[in-house]
Design an enzyme around this catalytic site. Structure first.
Site, PDB file in Angstrom:
ATOM      1  N   PRO A  10       0.770  -1.194   0.006  1.00  0.00           N
ATOM      2  CA  PRO A  10       0.007  -0.172   0.112  1.00  0.00           C
ATOM      3  C   PRO A  10       0.854   1.385  -0.172  1.00  0.00           C
ATOM      4  O   PRO A  10       1.785   1.250   0.873  1.00  0.00           O
ATOM      5  CB  PRO A  10      -0.852  -0.150   1.101  1.00  0.00           C
ATOM      6  CG  PRO A  10      -0.063  -0.926   2.097  1.00  0.00           C
ATOM      7  CD  PRO A  10       0.852  -2.010   1.292  1.00  0.00           C
ATOM      8  N   CYS A  50       3.181   3.091   9.549  1.00  0.00           N
ATOM      9  CA  CYS A  50       3.493   4.492   8.825  1.00  0.00           C
ATOM     10  C   CYS A  50       3.918   5.412   9.984  1.00  0.00           C
ATOM     11  O   CYS A  50       3.385   5.494  10.914  1.00  0.00           O
ATOM     12  CB  CYS A  50       1.982   4.979   8.323  1.00  0.00           C
ATOM     13  SG  CYS A  50       2.110   6.505   7.649  1.00  0.00           S
ATOM     14  N   HIS A 102       7.606  -4.817   7.477  1.00  0.00           N
ATOM     15  CA  HIS A 102       8.730  -3.924   6.827  1.00  0.00           C
ATOM     16  C   HIS A 102       9.760  -3.958   7.852  1.00  0.00           C
ATOM     17  O   HIS A 102       9.940  -3.409   8.766  1.00  0.00           O
ATOM     18  CB  HIS A 102       8.019  -2.522   6.841  1.00  0.00           C
ATOM     19  CG  HIS A 102       8.903  -1.296   6.168  1.00  0.00           C
ATOM     20  ND1 HIS A 102       8.309  -0.212   5.758  1.00  0.00           N
ATOM     21  CD2 HIS A 102      10.065  -1.287   5.965  1.00  0.00           C
ATOM     22  CE1 HIS A 102       9.350   0.286   5.308  1.00  0.00           C
ATOM     23  NE2 HIS A 102      10.375  -0.450   5.343  1.00  0.00           N
ATOM     24  N   GLY A 115      12.639  -2.210   1.021  1.00  0.00           N
ATOM     25  CA  GLY A 115      14.004  -2.145   0.111  1.00  0.00           C
ATOM     26  C   GLY A 115      14.248  -3.174  -0.810  1.00  0.00           C
ATOM     27  O   GLY A 115      15.435  -3.374  -1.125  1.00  0.00           O
TER      28      GLY A 115
END
Length: 344
Positions: free
Chosen positions: A24, A107, A183, A225
């Site tokens: 997203p 986020c 992440h 990454g």
């Protein structure tokens, strides 16, 4: 069973459906982008931009939850920290046809911090667990199985304790979540912009690999990454899947190459793939949509190729003009072909 011995309510999703996904991305992964990515990668799992639960409940759902049937499987990513509101938004998302509801716990933007959601939730595992449990309960009566998943970081700021990260995951898993998109960086809540947060904190893929090894009953997808096909493929040896973000957006042909390599099929040319988008583009134009809102997502299709710069130039300039139609795309493709012949 989870680490605490509690039973999990739902079986894991089909392994193949987790192998390849597109992250997203705010302002990028709208419905036009997702339709294009689906053409490139028929087997990839797609995600919306993050939408706050309040916006889903009170906002313009026709715009925020826009969904074309070709996008499936597609997940709705929600932001928020109030279990009742997240549950209500999850039910609305399922009613709109989304195949998964994902809670954003990663986020790091200022807006997210002010609202106590996103990466801030890494420090509130009990609240995340309550939110996940409420969302799962709200989706129990959905027409089909709609899993609740979590996308998280490794920690925030100076959290460098793997045990704390694993405890966060275990707490949420005990609430019923079986799929975690990791992440593999910390989020720094002070001193870094969102862009810097995607680049500066060091990557630690080994934490995601270790989590999968120690919690084999959970699905673990690695994000962060991943820049090329070799890197993405390497993660499949240690986890359930690889989620690509900006690499897939800036070089979308990478998605097509991975889909063919991992799932089979025939490798198509960039031009063939783009022309397959024509019926969708023309249908949108007929509804009054401006060409520029669709073609901005295809600008990277010839990234690194002879003629690629000319393709972007012709398409960018032409798509912004009033009344621009498919002929602009054909002109961009023709200019690209000329550039390739000149470089040959």
């Amino acid at each position: 069973m989870t680490a605490s011995g509690q039973s999990l309510p739902d079986p894991l999703p089909d392994a193949a459906s987790l192998r390849l996904s597109v992250a997203p991305m705010m302002d990028w992964t709208d419905t036009h982008c997702r339709v294009f990515h689906r053409l490139l990668a028929p087997h990839a799992r797609l995600y919306t931009e993050m939408v706050h639960a309040n916006a889903v409940i009170h906002g313009d759902r026709a715009r925020l939850l826009a969904l074309d049937p070709v996008e499936h499987p597609v997940a709705l990513q929600l932001g928020g920290s109030e279990p009742e509101l997240l549950a209500q938004a999850a039910a609305i998302g399922a009613a709109h046809g989304f195949d998964e509801v994902n809670l954003n716990c990663g986020c790091p933007s200022d807006r997210v911090q002010a609202g106590r959601f996103g990466a801030c939730l890494m420090r509130e595992p009990a609240l995340v667990a309550d939110s996940v449990a409420a969302m799962i309960a709200a989706l129990a009566d959905a027409p089909g199985p709609v899993p609740v998943t979590v996308k998280c970081r490794l920690g925030v700021d100076d959290d460098h304790d793997y045990g704390r990260f694993r405890a966060f995951v275990d707490t949420i898993a005990d609430a019923g979540c079986r799929t975690f998109v990791v992440h593999a960086r910390n989020a720094w809540l002070q001193g870094l912009s969102p862009k810097e947060n995607r680049e500066v904190p060091p990557l630690r893929y080994d934490w995601a690999w270790r989590l999968k090894r120690e919690r084999p009953d959970l699905a673990v997808i690695v994000n962060g990454g991943i820049a090329d096909a070799d890197e993405a493929t390497a993660h499949l040896e240690r986890t359930d899947g690889a989620m690509l973000g900006r690499a897939a957006y800036h070089d979308p042909y990478l998605l097509h190459r991975l889909d063919v390599a991992w799932f089979g099929g025939v490798l198509q040319s960039r031009g063939e793939l783009l022309r397959a988008l024509r019926p969708y583009v023309e249908a949108q134009l007929a509804r009054g949509m401006a060409l520029k809102h669709i073609t901005r997502h295809v600008l990277g299709l010839f990234n690194g190729q002879p003629g690629g710069r000319r393709f972007r130039q012709v398409l960018s300039e032409g798509a912004h003009r009033p009344g621009a139609g498919w002929n602009v795309v054909e002109r961009a493709l023709a200019a690209t072909e000329s550039g390739r012949r000149a470089a040959a």
